[in-house]
Design an enzyme around this catalytic site. Sequence first.
Site, short mmCIF file in Angstrom:
data_model
loop_
_atom_site.label_atom_id
_atom_site.label_comp_id
_atom_site.label_asym_id
_atom_site.label_seq_id
_atom_site.Cartn_x
_atom_site.Cartn_y
_atom_site.Cartn_z
N ASP A 251 -34.59 -8.90 12.55
CA ASP A 251 -35.39 -9.99 11.98
C ASP A 251 -34.89 -11.36 12.44
O ASP A 251 -35.69 -12.28 12.63
CB ASP A 251 -35.31 -9.90 10.44
CG ASP A 251 -36.24 -10.87 9.74
OD1 ASP A 251 -37.41 -10.94 10.13
OD2 ASP A 251 -35.79 -11.56 8.80
N HIS A 256 -34.40 -15.26 16.90
CA HIS A 256 -34.05 -16.65 16.62
C HIS A 256 -32.62 -17.01 17.05
O HIS A 256 -32.39 -18.01 17.71
CB HIS A 256 -34.15 -16.95 15.12
CG HIS A 256 -35.48 -16.65 14.52
ND1 HIS A 256 -36.66 -16.89 15.18
CD2 HIS A 256 -35.84 -16.14 13.31
CE1 HIS A 256 -37.68 -16.55 14.40
NE2 HIS A 256 -37.21 -16.08 13.26
C1 BG6 Z 1 -38.43 -15.33 9.87
C2 BG6 Z 1 -37.85 -14.10 9.26
O1 BG6 Z 1 -38.69 -15.12 11.24
O2 BG6 Z 1 -37.51 -16.40 9.74
C3 BG6 Z 1 -37.52 -14.34 7.79
O3 BG6 Z 1 -38.76 -13.02 9.38
C4 BG6 Z 1 -36.63 -15.54 7.65
O4 BG6 Z 1 -36.91 -13.20 7.21
C5 BG6 Z 1 -37.21 -16.73 8.40
O5 BG6 Z 1 -36.54 -15.83 6.26
C6 BG6 Z 1 -36.24 -17.88 8.40
O6 BG6 Z 1 -36.86 -19.02 8.89
P1 BG6 Z 1 -36.39 -20.46 8.44
O7 BG6 Z 1 -37.18 -21.38 9.29
O8 BG6 Z 1 -36.71 -20.57 6.97
O9 BG6 Z 1 -34.93 -20.51 8.68
#
Ligand code: BG6
Length: 508
Positions: A251, A256
């Site tokens: 995830d 990311h």
């Molecule tokens: C998403 C995930 O891609 O990114 C989530 O699927 C996560 O689980 C989210 O909570 C986090 O994004 P941000 O921008 O809130 O850090």
Amino acid sequence: MENPFEDRLRFERRVPPCAIVIFGANGDLTQRKLIPALYRLAYERRFPPGIAIIGNSRTPMTDDQFREKMREAVQKFLEDSPFDVDLWNDFAKGLFYCSGDIGDPAMYAGLKVRIAQVAEERGTAGNVLFYLSTQPSQYIPVVQNLGAVGLNNSAGWTRIIIEKPFGHDTESSNVLHDAVRQVFRESQVYRIDHYLGKETVQNVLAFRFGNGIFEPLWNRRYVSHVQITAAESIGVGSRGGYYQEAGALRDMIQNHLLQVMATIAMEPPAVFEPDAVRDERAKLLRSIRTLKPEDVATHAVAGQYGAARVGGEDALGFRQEKGVDPESQTNTYAAMTFFVENWRWAGVPFYIRTGKRMPKRVTDIAIQFNDAPHSVFVDAPIMSRSGRGPNLLILRIQPEEGISLRFRSKQPGAGMRLRPVSMDFNYGSSFGERSPSAYETLLLDAMAGDSTLYTRQDMVDASWKAVQPVLDVWSETKHHFPNYDAGSWGPQASEEMLQRRGHTWRVP
Ligand code: BG6
């Protein structure tokens, strides 16, 4: 003709008119992120006339019902911006709805007619941007159906944004890629990773390549190690079903956080153009050492939160959350040690950790510099009690946005007593203006034909390759879960992973 270089540095992004077709328009992402971002772009006067948004989902709705639903979403999820009724009424005239099952080929003939009608009515110049915000299992059927009715080639340009996950592992990612490229050219495909659109992540490029003083230090000679932390205080909420299949490593880390790591560690691109930047990111991701199965236990840690008292309240464990198997083996915490096999970074560990139900929401990158080779201050040993040297650079991604540099200073008074202090840059106080959300930036980029902040399939491949050995070993392992309390910083094994190299996780 697509010309992404017209405004290379993107000050005055010129966006052409277009129709944005959102599949999954009734879903969480559309309501929470996409429509509020599009509304905000309209609010900022970033749109030309001739923008139309067509939502699709299975739920029967009229255009007006869809508009009403989206208004509620904007009012609920629009962060830090005023809701302007007149502007909304104008914006809502460009919202349309086309109900139908995305698995049904006949729906696409109807959608094609609707796109043509809307093009006429709004003047979209035949440009179409599709947005796949559906269940990932629907990506391939949607793409194939679009191709079958010729919606992959509109009268103007046609582009498609695909949300993560890009597959579930190396193999399924390739299957998705093959299906997409049967229908769309690579230049039409925009794989979104919203972390790359965050202002603070883009600022890493500005910080590294817009200044002369840091880059000479940015290598194995001066950097001891790098820590990337993405902690979330929330649990999995209503996403238990999805999350159970994904887990923290898939995830967050596979996409990311490896993109963040690539941004930190890549070589300077020769120019700030989409493929020049993406080539460097891809090269870095390809340089990540592939773990051998026997090294997984010492380079990766899985965790799952258990029930605990958090802030005076009872918090559920993951296995008690809605939609989660009471015996679930899913990781809600993952930490990994990566090595980059190139001249700049050989031997420097990059530690990455992420987890749900941590003590707070914080994402940051900490560059730990080497200690001074010798201390002339007898009473001031170079190492602090935590075992870390004094020089630390912290790039704060969220919720605080800024950069801090820690160094030692003389404490006032007699003698040479040294104490760590920090030099801070803070976005809010330095610029005093709101940062656009990642989705605003990325949607605008896709409309303008700029793919710099989108991922390419070679990066997706390399990222899967970097985590696949761990996924394979973990799928064969019976984890002793839960192994950390909700509201804590994760399993003890994660500390031990760093201690093997004499390092410790910092508390962000
Ligand atoms: C998403 C995930 O891609 O990114 C989530 O699927 C996560 O689980 C989210 O909570 C986090 O994004 P941000 O921008 O809130 O850090």
